[in-house]
Design an enzyme around this catalytic site. Structure first.
Site, mmCIF file in Angstrom:
data_model
loop_
_atom_site.group_PDB
_atom_site.id
_atom_site.type_symbol
_atom_site.label_atom_id
_atom_site.label_comp_id
_atom_site.label_asym_id
_atom_site.label_seq_id
_atom_site.Cartn_x
_atom_site.Cartn_y
_atom_site.Cartn_z
ATOM 1 N N SER A 15 -3.949 30.568 27.056
ATOM 2 C CA SER A 15 -3.560 31.730 27.845
ATOM 3 C C SER A 15 -4.721 32.721 27.989
ATOM 4 O O SER A 15 -4.639 33.643 28.787
ATOM 5 C CB SER A 15 -2.377 32.418 27.166
ATOM 6 O OG SER A 15 -2.700 32.712 25.821
ATOM 7 N N HIS A 190 -5.249 32.959 17.882
ATOM 8 C CA HIS A 190 -6.087 34.099 17.477
ATOM 9 C C HIS A 190 -6.203 34.254 15.960
ATOM 10 O O HIS A 190 -7.139 34.873 15.472
ATOM 11 C CB HIS A 190 -5.499 35.405 18.018
ATOM 12 C CG HIS A 190 -5.621 35.569 19.503
ATOM 13 N ND1 HIS A 190 -5.069 34.689 20.391
ATOM 14 C CD2 HIS A 190 -6.226 36.531 20.241
ATOM 15 C CE1 HIS A 190 -5.319 35.094 21.627
ATOM 16 N NE2 HIS A 190 -6.024 36.220 21.559
HETATM 17 N N1 DGL Z 1 -2.678 31.663 22.752
HETATM 18 C C1 DGL Z 1 -1.398 32.163 22.340
HETATM 19 C C2 DGL Z 1 -0.826 31.265 21.246
HETATM 20 O O1 DGL Z 1 -1.537 30.537 20.568
HETATM 21 C C3 DGL Z 1 -1.485 33.599 21.863
HETATM 22 C C4 DGL Z 1 -1.696 34.603 22.958
HETATM 23 C C5 DGL Z 1 -0.547 34.689 23.936
HETATM 24 O O2 DGL Z 1 0.531 35.225 23.594
HETATM 25 O O3 DGL Z 1 -0.717 34.213 25.037
HETATM 26 O O4 DGL Z 1 0.349 31.252 21.038
#
Ligand code: DGL
Length: 275
Positions: A15, A190
């Protein structure tokens, strides 16, 4: 002919910036592979969106990556892995790997008492996907999920070792401390960046699982089994890593360069809704 397929890039998407923690593990563990990375920076976060929306976004991104002739796709986002992986697997001809199953597998290997904590976005925790994978193998396991929505903006602000992050982490994690878990899955892209804060609060008896690391191991294994592993060094002066985003290319580049030792030379903005 086969040679060409092996040298095709790996598509990796998230994302936003978080999936870079997965991309950098792939770069470390299989350095001869080329990567096309897409971060959906215009539509982040996915963690508070519905399954329908997350699936639609993921399908668009998969089409974009396939237009770059990727040989496989890594869904480097826990939320998208939780909600869209099944659909992508059904729809696409290339092999797809998500981050959830590798993380769950490693948690199963590490836990002794079967009490496992999972932290992630609201969507990932709400999906119950880590619980499902773990309890498929170990039915007596007890999984405690905790959504930690403030971690994502704190990480993106670069507050990795900051007292504010520590304070918030204490609030989120205190309920897990009393539950006698011996393993904690960092179920959001993250979180590996604040691993030291989380580790300090949970204590050394709790094993932290980084699905990004496990995903790169599983990816390497899968490529090997399918004879897709690239064994040709990238040509001198060529750039094996291409980065694309849906917005804020400069900001993405700065963040990427702060966490990766491989210089992110350029990042292009594309209109993902066109795919
Ligand atoms: N990349 C998302 C995850 O690993 C975290 C950031 C988002 O909420 O898009 O769930």
């Amino acid at each position: 002919m086969k040679e060409d397929i092996r040298q095709a890039p790996i598509g990796v998407f998230d994302s936003g910036v978080g999936g870079l923690t997965v991309a950098r593990e792939i770069m470390r563990q299989i350095p001869k592979e080329r990567i096309v990375y897409f971060g959906d920076t215009a539509r982040v976060p996915y963690g508070n969106k519905s399954k329908e929306t997350i699936t639609r976004f993921s399908e668009q991104i998969a089409r974009f990556l396939l237009s770059h002739n990727v040989k496989t796709i890594v869904v480097a986002c826990n939320t998208a892995s939780a909600y869209a992986l099944d659909t992508l697997e059904k729809e696409l001809d290339v092999p797809i790997i998500g981050v959830v199953r590798p993380g769950a597998k490693m948690a199963l290997a590490k836990t002794r008492n079967g009490k496992v904590g999972v932290i992630g976005t609201e969507a990932t925790i709400g999906s119950g996907i880590y619980d499902a994978y773990i309890r498929e193998v170990r039915t007596d396991a007890v999984i405690y999920g905790k959504a930690c929505p403030l971690f994502v903006p704190l990480v993106e602000e670069g507050l990795w070792e900051d007292p504010v992050t520590e304070e918030i982490a204490r609030r989120y994690l205190s309920e897990l401390i009393d539950l006698d878990i011996d393993t904690l899955i960092l179920g959001c892209t993250h979180y590996p960046l604040i691993r030291s804060v989380i580790g300090k609060i949970m204590g050394e008896d709790v094993t932290l699982i980084n699905p990004a690391y496990e995903t790169a191991i599983e990816l390497k294994q899968m490529l090997k089994e399918r004879d897709l592993l690239n064994d040709v060094e990238p040509a001198l002066g060529s750039n094996p890593y291409q980065f694309y985003v849906s917005d804020g290319a400069e900001k993405f580049k700065q963040f990427a360069n702060s966490i990766m030792k491989y210089g992110v030379l350029s990042t292009k903005t594309i209109h993902i809704e066109d795919y």
